[in-house]
Design an enzyme around this catalytic site. Structure first.
Site, mmCIF file in Angstrom:
data_model
loop_
_atom_site.group_PDB
_atom_site.id
_atom_site.type_symbol
_atom_site.label_atom_id
_atom_site.label_comp_id
_atom_site.label_asym_id
_atom_site.label_seq_id
_atom_site.Cartn_x
_atom_site.Cartn_y
_atom_site.Cartn_z
ATOM 1 N N ARG A 61 7.661 38.408 97.490
ATOM 2 C CA ARG A 61 8.053 39.819 97.676
ATOM 3 C C ARG A 61 8.961 39.986 98.892
ATOM 4 O O ARG A 61 9.797 40.893 98.955
ATOM 5 C CB ARG A 61 6.807 40.720 97.791
ATOM 6 C CG ARG A 61 7.157 42.179 98.083
ATOM 7 C CD ARG A 61 6.045 43.177 97.760
ATOM 8 N NE ARG A 61 4.746 42.760 98.239
ATOM 9 C CZ ARG A 61 4.349 42.790 99.518
ATOM 10 N NH1 ARG A 61 5.164 43.213 100.459
ATOM 11 N NH2 ARG A 61 3.145 42.384 99.852
ATOM 12 N N TYR A 114 23.821 59.672 87.513
ATOM 13 C CA TYR A 114 22.826 59.126 86.586
ATOM 14 C C TYR A 114 21.578 60.017 86.623
ATOM 15 O O TYR A 114 21.060 60.319 87.712
ATOM 16 C CB TYR A 114 22.501 57.698 87.019
ATOM 17 C CG TYR A 114 21.595 56.973 86.060
ATOM 18 C CD1 TYR A 114 22.039 56.600 84.796
ATOM 19 C CD2 TYR A 114 20.289 56.665 86.412
ATOM 20 C CE1 TYR A 114 21.210 55.942 83.923
ATOM 21 C CE2 TYR A 114 19.454 56.000 85.535
ATOM 22 C CZ TYR A 114 19.922 55.638 84.285
ATOM 23 O OH TYR A 114 19.095 54.991 83.418
ATOM 24 N N ASP A 186 27.168 54.407 94.135
ATOM 25 C CA ASP A 186 26.638 53.695 92.976
ATOM 26 C C ASP A 186 27.856 53.187 92.191
ATOM 27 O O ASP A 186 28.607 53.969 91.611
ATOM 28 C CB ASP A 186 25.784 54.654 92.141
ATOM 29 C CG ASP A 186 25.196 53.999 90.890
ATOM 30 O OD1 ASP A 186 25.772 53.006 90.391
ATOM 31 O OD2 ASP A 186 24.168 54.496 90.392
ATOM 32 N N LYS A 211 23.553 46.608 83.823
ATOM 33 C CA LYS A 211 24.779 46.973 83.120
ATOM 34 C C LYS A 211 25.802 45.829 83.219
ATOM 35 O O LYS A 211 25.526 44.751 82.762
ATOM 36 C CB LYS A 211 25.309 48.304 83.667
ATOM 37 C CG LYS A 211 24.207 49.366 83.880
ATOM 38 C CD LYS A 211 23.531 49.809 82.593
ATOM 39 C CE LYS A 211 22.260 50.622 82.795
ATOM 40 N NZ LYS A 211 22.340 51.771 83.691
HETATM 41 C C1 LIG Z 1 21.440 52.576 84.485
HETATM 42 C C2 LIG Z 1 21.889 53.194 85.732
HETATM 43 C C3 LIG Z 1 21.030 53.333 86.831
HETATM 44 C C4 LIG Z 1 19.571 52.936 86.784
HETATM 45 O O1 LIG Z 1 19.406 51.574 86.558
HETATM 46 P P1 LIG Z 1 18.135 50.909 85.817
HETATM 47 O O2 LIG Z 1 18.459 49.462 85.870
HETATM 48 O O3 LIG Z 1 18.075 51.470 84.441
HETATM 49 O O4 LIG Z 1 16.916 51.276 86.601
HETATM 50 C C5 LIG Z 1 21.546 53.892 87.992
HETATM 51 N N1 LIG Z 1 22.829 54.298 88.061
HETATM 52 C C6 LIG Z 1 23.677 54.200 87.015
HETATM 53 C C7 LIG Z 1 25.089 54.685 87.157
HETATM 54 C C8 LIG Z 1 23.253 53.643 85.816
HETATM 55 O O5 LIG Z 1 24.090 53.553 84.797
#
Ligand SMILES: *Cc1c(COP(=O)(O)O)cnc(C)c1O
Length: 398
Positions: A61, A114, A186, A211
């Site tokens: 962790r 998001y 992000d 992604k």
């Molecule tokens: C999918 C996504 C998230 C969250 O990610 P997870 O891996 O599903 O927890 C945050 N920001 C954006 C822009 C996303 O597309």
């Protein structure tokens, strides 16, 4: 490898950064250190590691060699000093909020961000006395007018999800810093191949590696990359206590995915350009939003300055709104009807009933997410197959 990061180009870094040659057996692929804990040679060594006087691992962790390889790899791609891999993208987002916000603080964030990243601010951080304002951060004047004396954080997605509004990161970082606040970006939608927010002044860049970075729709994960060591240490301490860290096997899968990141991003972007042109010229389509189709000269100049390409996300609305959208989505076979994005397979989704269903209709419309908006994440299929499928789906609506 990571010490040479300045010497190599991005495509090379995707494949090699963070992965030193295996001194024992010469393994070319990263070993998976599937262990929860690490033995010390002596009580003295254990004490030195806990005191931070000796480098080395203690407990997974708190850190793990396979996870560290991924962290060093993405830190090199984003040109940061260090990174922290997290169990999911949302663990990256919530850990940053938790580490950097306290009672009485205020956040300015992109309105069409998001869904869950917004919902935890609105519902959960509001319970702890943190207030938030959501504005189209693509409009710099709106950022400035939402600012309050207690604003500690500007949180931006660019392009926004799913409205694809583009925010000027250099202007936002200069503004936030002049007010003693931090800028978090992000960067999930573009990946470090197409945008490097730390170069434009961001303090932290984070990703859902679920992604583009992993890219194969088979892992969830997140990562946080830092411009400065102090912020890294602060967030690391919170992350390792909260526990949203990444598992070594998960990190190994993502390391495997990231090797082809540059290739995948370019291939899907090429398909997306063609798909956006097809959509823009088809009579069944009401409007298309794609950074590559931007007409406004100021936005075009910003895109050229900040992004290395328009990416592979397209939003559009069909004539006939929700009903036409439903017919189009249910009629496709090659395009998978699924949330998520950035994988090798093309995905379509309907934000109003899926990713952004948790928002009230009022705030959804205010954020520019209309009922009939369809989001397309273009993958790496053969362009002819993809365009044929799209065209047939649209022709059926006529
Ligand atoms: C999918 C996504 C998230 C969250 O990610 P997870 O891996 O599903 O927890 C945050 N920001 C954006 C822009 C996303 O597309």
């Amino acid at each position: 490898m990571s010490k040479h990061r300045g010497d190599f180009k991005t495509d090379t870094l995707c494949i090699h950064a963070g992965q030193a040659p295996d001194p024992e057996f010469g393994a070319v692929a990263a070993p998976i250190y599937q262990t929860s804990t690490f033995a010390f040679a002596s009580t003295e060594q254990g004490a030195a590691r806990f005191a931070g006087k000796e480098a080395g691992y203690i407990y997974t962790r708190l850190g793990n060699p396979t996870t560290k390889m991924l962290e060093d790899n993405i830190a090199a791609l984003e040109e940061g000093v260090a990174a922290l891999a997290t169990a999911t993208g949302m663990a990256a987002v919530s850990t940053c909020y938790f580490a950097l916000l306290g009672k009485g603080d205020h956040v300015v964030a992109s309105s069409a961000m998001y869904g869950p990243s917004r919902i935890i601010l609105e519902r959960d951080f509001a319970r702890f006395g943190v207030a938030s304002s959501f504005v189209d951060t693509g409009d710099f004047e709106a950022v400035k007018s939402a600012w309050q004396p207690n604003t500690k954080l500007l949180y931006v997605e660019t392009p926004t999800n799913p409205t694809l509004s583009i925010t000027d990161l250099a202007a936002c970082s200069a503004w936030a810093h002049s007010k003693g606040a931090l800028l978090i970006v992000d960067n999930t939608f573009l990946s470090p191949i197409l945008q490097k927010p730390l170069r434009h002044g961001a303090d932290i860049v984070l990703h859902s590696v679920t992604k583009f970075i992993n890219g194969h729709a088979d892992v969830v994960g997140g990562i946080i990359v830092f411009k400065e060591e102090n912020l890294f240490k602060k967030v690391r301490s919170v992350l390792t206590h909260l526990g949203g860290t990444m598992d070594p096997h998960q990190a190994w899968l993502v390391l495997r995915g990231v090797k082809t990141l540059a290739l995948r991003v370019r291939a899907s972007q090429e398909n997306a350009r063609l798909a956006a042109e097809l959509l823009a010229s088809h009579p069944a389509v009401e409007w298309v939003k794609y950074p590559g189709l931007e007409k406004d000269p100021a936005k075009k100049a910003l895109i050229a300055r900040q992004m290395a390409g328009p990416g592979s996300l397209i939003s559009f609305e069909l004539k006939g709104g929700v009903e036409a959208g439903r017919k189009f989505l249910d009629g496709t076979s090659l395009l998978a009807l699924a949330v998520s994005l950035g994988g090798v397979e093309t995905l379509v989704q309907h934000p109003a009933s899926m990713t952004h269903a948790g928002m009230s209709r009022e705030s959804r419309l205010a954020a520019g997410i209309s009922d009939g908006l369809v989001r397309l994440s273009v993958g790496c299929e053969d362009k002819d197959d993809l365009l044929k499928e799209l065209k047939e789906g649209l022709d059926r609506l006529a």
